[in-house]
Scaffold this motif. Structure first.
Motif, PDB file in Angstrom:
ATOM      1  N   TYR A 490       0.834  -1.207   0.000  1.00  0.00           N
ATOM      2  CA  TYR A 490       0.000   0.000   0.000  1.00  0.00           C
ATOM      3  C   TYR A 490       0.868   1.256   0.000  1.00  0.00           C
ATOM      4  N   LEU A 547      -7.885   0.853   1.529  1.00  0.00           N
ATOM      5  CA  LEU A 547      -8.333   0.839   2.922  1.00  0.00           C
ATOM      6  C   LEU A 547      -9.337  -0.288   3.128  1.00  0.00           C
ATOM      7  N   PHE A 551      -8.017  -0.817   8.862  1.00  0.00           N
ATOM      8  CA  PHE A 551      -7.766   0.608   9.027  1.00  0.00           C
ATOM      9  C   PHE A 551      -9.004   1.369   9.487  1.00  0.00           C
ATOM     10  N   VAL A 552     -10.167   0.906   9.094  1.00  0.00           N
ATOM     11  CA  VAL A 552     -11.401   1.624   9.407  1.00  0.00           C
ATOM     12  C   VAL A 552     -12.399   0.643  10.011  1.00  0.00           C
TER      13      VAL A 552
END
Length: 948
Positions: A490, A547, A551-552
């Protein structure tokens, strides 16, 4: 049944039957059957009344009385379980001796052994003989064989007798409704179940399986264990029963992922079970077997009837846990006899060796059982004496029923420390000590014990050795592992994306800075800004595609699903829509020759791009309202832990999907495909437009080709690698980066290079030159025109003919214009010489001249005027050709004068293409109201002028 009972009773009351007579057996069977059916015959005491031998009703008042105890055991060596009885007798004699030596009891116990031979009929005969022919027994001690013991114990209530067993472990006898007068000093087989549950809880094992031999004894233990497990909230994953071959059932346990296996089977089938376990690899660090602990020593050698070698059996057996009652307490505490369990064991071994019998594992329970009887009778005598002393009439008598009830009550109150531990009864069951042993390197090692009274499990430190670094898991623990984007990947792709965005920013700066330059201005700088904006949006979507849930949060991930889709679609439409709008303007100007004039400003192009975006928004809004994108989780098959731990990895992957994903993607792909086809069509149609600043068809074609190919490849590879997020993200990111970069570079790099090398070259048209060989030049021009529009050959031939004719006319008019100019300058008074139609000819010249730009017109005109006059004016009036000294109109001075007049006119003809003066006002000699001839010139000529 009543008749049988009455017949037996009648025979006993009339005459004493010979020893071999079966009348006593008939009576006893009849009585037992009546007892089972719930009837209590009133004449059950006839036997003792008739014989009148033994104790009288005042036996409790005299000290030193000999109290007879009935002992029922299989003594015949040929009988089953006779070895237990032979090893019990030294313990019983030793207990009576220690009671007598203690001098704490006012009586002595006399034991009379009756051989039951582990046979139901013979056991009943022995019991009836003891009742009818023996002394009056206060209690019954014994009961080894389960079947015989259960039959006798069921009838004890009718005889007002209490039985105490030291070896009957069958769980059937725990039924207090059926066997109310039965006690035992040995824990039952069910007593190990609370200990097993405690052991399971200690290691947090909440999921087990059972493997049970299909025999009543083991089935009853299994049923009780099931109740205990349910109370403790321990899941029974699978319950298997077998008769002979356990391999099928063992495999079912493995298929159901059972790791903790509780077995209930004898040693003969235990070897088969562990052989199957070895063949199925159900041993080692992942499995834990818990089996009964009452097997004989080295049972795997004596009971091995399998095709597995002893080594294989030992391998599979390594680490199993066996559970059984503790035969002797391990505590160094002196009990009721004044001896520790270890001191008693030494005395017992001496007595046993003197008699030459084998040791019995029940000898400690028999020893404590005699002490229980002694303490019970002592307490009963105390109660009877107390009642006798407090009887005001001094005629206290007691019958067998009352004595039996008192014995029963006192037995329930028993509590002392014996050689087997704390002796206590709860509903007739012994609350004993359960020991845990583990099979380690060919031998069993004690690893702990369970105190049923205190409900405490005590494990010896560092004695249990599991095959792994930790205790086995009770199941295959599945750890969900997200398949996520690799952070270094990434980071790398994000860095490349940032570089692409910086490049787009540099192009934007270049475009804004040079927006007033002719090269950039002719290429529509505002549309260029939209192309850059679309590229930036496409670049930005890469960050969102990388993402995931690592990450979220889940809710934020669903939002990202929508946002990144919108950004990518809008970015694509913005970039390519602006590019195609520019190309459409060029196509509209150069191809639609039927229009009177064509002025297409940037505002109209913005409207076109806005319309394309409006279609996108309609699709996206409908998509979001009707069937929005949601987070879905796709789970994959179990995988082994790469670190070798006893867990399984279940990968899962997050997707952005909805119910009708295929339909929505099809709509988007169809619209974008049509947009690209439209762009290809425009690029093909304008491929021969000769102004480089306007004609991007070649670069559009290259861009569409690369984008189309990459999108097709990227979509296919992305679909095939949807379960590999790193590969999928890498493919998607590279496709977006490549498409955006190649598009921006194809649009702006040529302009940048042209600006640096030759800023004016881009706005120059291809020059039309006449050479001395007019036919060759006409052929080149014809070829050039033919390449402009190959689709309409017939119209092109006509235009070529007109082109040749008009060129000749241009030459003539140039000559006449020169003459008029000379006359105006030299002889102003001869103005009437100019004919009225010359104004029309001048306008025609200006209109035709506007095919080319100013500089090309100058050069072309100059080249034409340098030609020989005779070759060009062969059809003119000879008198005009031979006029004075004015024929030298091709001199440099005259050419300069003509250019000074024509260049402003040509410049005005070009202005309408960029929104300047209307082509209809391009004639400097006449205004629209005063020049009707100019307004009615052929439409094709005016279109060329106004379009450019």
């Amino acid at each position: 049944v009543t008749r049988i009972s009455s017949l037996g009773l009648l025979l006993h009351t009339r005459a004493r039957p010979p020893p071999d007579c079966r009348c006593d057996m008939i009576f006893l069977l009849g009585y037992l059957l009546l007892s089972v059916l719930g009837f209590q015959p009133a004449l059950a005491k006839v036997c003792n009344d008739y014989t009148r031998h033994g104790l009288d009703n005042n036996w409790y008042t005299r000290d030193g009385e000999k109290l007879p105890i009935m002992v029922l055991m299989p003594m015949n060596e040929s009988a089953l379980m006779s070895s237990i009885s032979q090893g019990i007798e030294p313990a019983v004699q030793l207990a009576i001796q220690h009671i007598r030596e203690s001098r704490q009891y006012s009586f002595s116990l006399i034991t009379k052994i009756y051989d039951t031979e582990c046979d139901n009929a013979k056991g009943l005969r022995a019991f009836f003989d003891a009742i009818c022919y023996g002394p009056k027994h206060l209690m019954i001690f014994g009961g080894v064989c389960p079947s015989v013991t259960s039959i006798i114990a069921e009838s004890l209530e009718g005889w007002n007798l209490v039985q105490l067993s030291f070896a009957a472990t069958t769980p059937v006898l725990a039924d207090r409704k059926k066997y109310p007068n039965f006690f035992r000093t040995v824990p039952s087989d069910n007593a190990v179940n609370p200990a097993v549950v405690k052991f399971l809880n200690y290691y947090n094992w909440s999921r087990v399986g059972t493997l049970t031999q299909d025999v009543q004894r083991f089935s009853e233990v299994r049923n009780d264990l099931t109740n205990e497990l349910e109370k403790a909230d321990i899941q029974i994953a699978d319950t298997e029963s077998f008769s002979n071959d356990p391999c099928v059932n063992v495999k079912k346990l493995k298929d159901n992922d059972v790791r903790i296996i509780i077995g209930q089977f004898d040693e003969n089938l235990a070897s088969k079970v562990f052989c199957c376990a070895y063949n199925l690899n159900m041993y080692g660090s992942k499995y834990q077997w818990i089996i009964p602990g009452w097997y004989q020593g080295n049972w795997w050698e004596q009971a091995n009837s399998t095709n597995c070698t002893t080594k294989k059996l030992l391998t599979a057996m390594e680490g199993y846990i066996s559970v059984d009652f503790e035969p002797l307490s391990a505590k160094q505490i002196k009990g009721i006899s004044g001896r520790t369990p270890q001191e008693y064991e030494r005395e017992y071994n001496r007595e046993r060796e003197q008699k030459g019998v084998e040791a019995s594992k029940f000898h400690g329970f028999a020893y404590d059982g005699i002490w229980v009887i002694a303490k019970t009778l002592t307490r009963v005598m105390e109660l009877l004496r107390h009642k006798d002393r407090h009887d005001m009439y001094h005629n206290f008598t007691v019958d067998d029923r009352e004595v039996g009830k008192m014995v029963l009550d006192v037995m329930n109150e028993t509590n002392f420390f014996g050689v087997t531990g704390q002796v206590m009864f709860r509903n007739g069951e012994r609350m004993g000590t359960i020991k845990f042993t583990q099979f380690q390197e060919g031998q069993e090692v004690k690893v702990g014990e369970y105190n049923a009274i205190a409900d405490v499990l005590d494990l010896i430190n560092n004695t249990i050795r599991f095959q792994g670094v930790e205790p086995p898991k009770d199941r295959t623990f599945v750890r969900l592992q997200r398949r996520q984007i690799n952070v270094p990947l990434y980071s790398i792709l994000s860095t490349i994306t940032i570089l692409g965005m910086l490049m787009a920013g540099a192009f934007l700066f270049f475009n804004i800075k040079n927006r007033n330059h002719r090269l950039i201005k002719m290429s529509s700088p505002y549309m260029n800004n939209l192309i850059i904006l679309g590229g930036l949006l496409s670049y930005a979507s890469i960050f969102l595609f990388g993402l995931d849930g690592s990450f979220v949060s889940d809710k934020e991930f669903e939002t990202l699903c929508t946002v990144r889709t919108w950004i990518l679609i809008v970015g694509y439409t913005t970039a390519f829509g602006a590019m195609f709008a520019k190309t459409w303007r060029v196509h509209a100007i150069f191809k639609n020759v039927k229009m009177k004039k064509k002025i297409i400003k940037d505002q109209k192009l913005f409207i076109i791009v806005g319309g394309m975006l409006l279609i996108d928004l309609c699709i996206l809004i409908c998509w979001q309202i009707v069937d929005p994108l949601k987070r879905t989780v796709e789970e994959y098959s179990l995988e082994a832990d790469p670190q070798g731990r006893d867990i399984a990895i279940r990968p899962f992957l997050e997707h952005c999907e909805n119910t009708h994903m295929t339909i929505w993607l099809g709509i988007v792909y169809a619209y974008k495909g049509l947009l690209m086809l439209f762009g290809c069509f425009l690029a093909w149609e304008t491929r021969n437009v000769s102004i480089p600043a306007l004609n991007d068809s070649k670069y559009i074609g290259m861009s569409v080709y690369n984008v189309g190919i990459m999108c097709i490849i990227g979509a296919a590879v992305s679909f095939l690698t949807r379960d590999q997020p790193n590969v999928q993200f890498c493919i998607v990111a590279l496709v977006i980066i490549f498409c955006s970069t190649i598009t921006l570079c194809l649009v702006f790099v040529p302009k940048f290079v042209t600006m640096r090398t030759n800023p004016d070259a881009a706005t120059q048209n291809r020059r039309l030159k006449f050479t001395q060989n007019q036919k060759k030049e006409d052929s080149k021009t014809s070829t050039s025109v033919t390449s402009v529009n190959q689709a309409n050959t017939s119209r092109l031939d006509g235009l070529q003919s007109d082109n040749h004719r008009l060129r000749m006319r241009i030459t003539e008019l140039d000559k006449e214009l020169e003459e008029v100019t000379m006359q105006l300058q030299d002889t102003p008074e001869k103005t009437p010489y100019i004919k009225q139609n010359h104004y029309q000819d001048v306008n025609n010249i200006l209109s035709i001249r506007n095919f080319t730009d100013g500089k090309d017109g100058e050069k072309s005109l100059k080249n034409h005027l340098e030609q020989k006059p005779q070759a060009q004016w062969g059809s003119m009036d000879p008198s005009r050709i031979s006029r004075g000294q004015l024929e030298d109109i091709n001199s440099p001075e005259h050419i300069q004068r003509r250019l000074s007049l024509q260049l402003p006119i040509l410049h005005h003809a070009y202005l309408p293409s960029i929104g300047g003066v209307d082509a209809s006002c391009s004639s400097p000699t006449s205004s629209p109201p005063s020049s009707p001839h100019h307004r009615h010139m052929p439409p094709s000529y005016r279109v060329m002028v106004s379009g450019l």
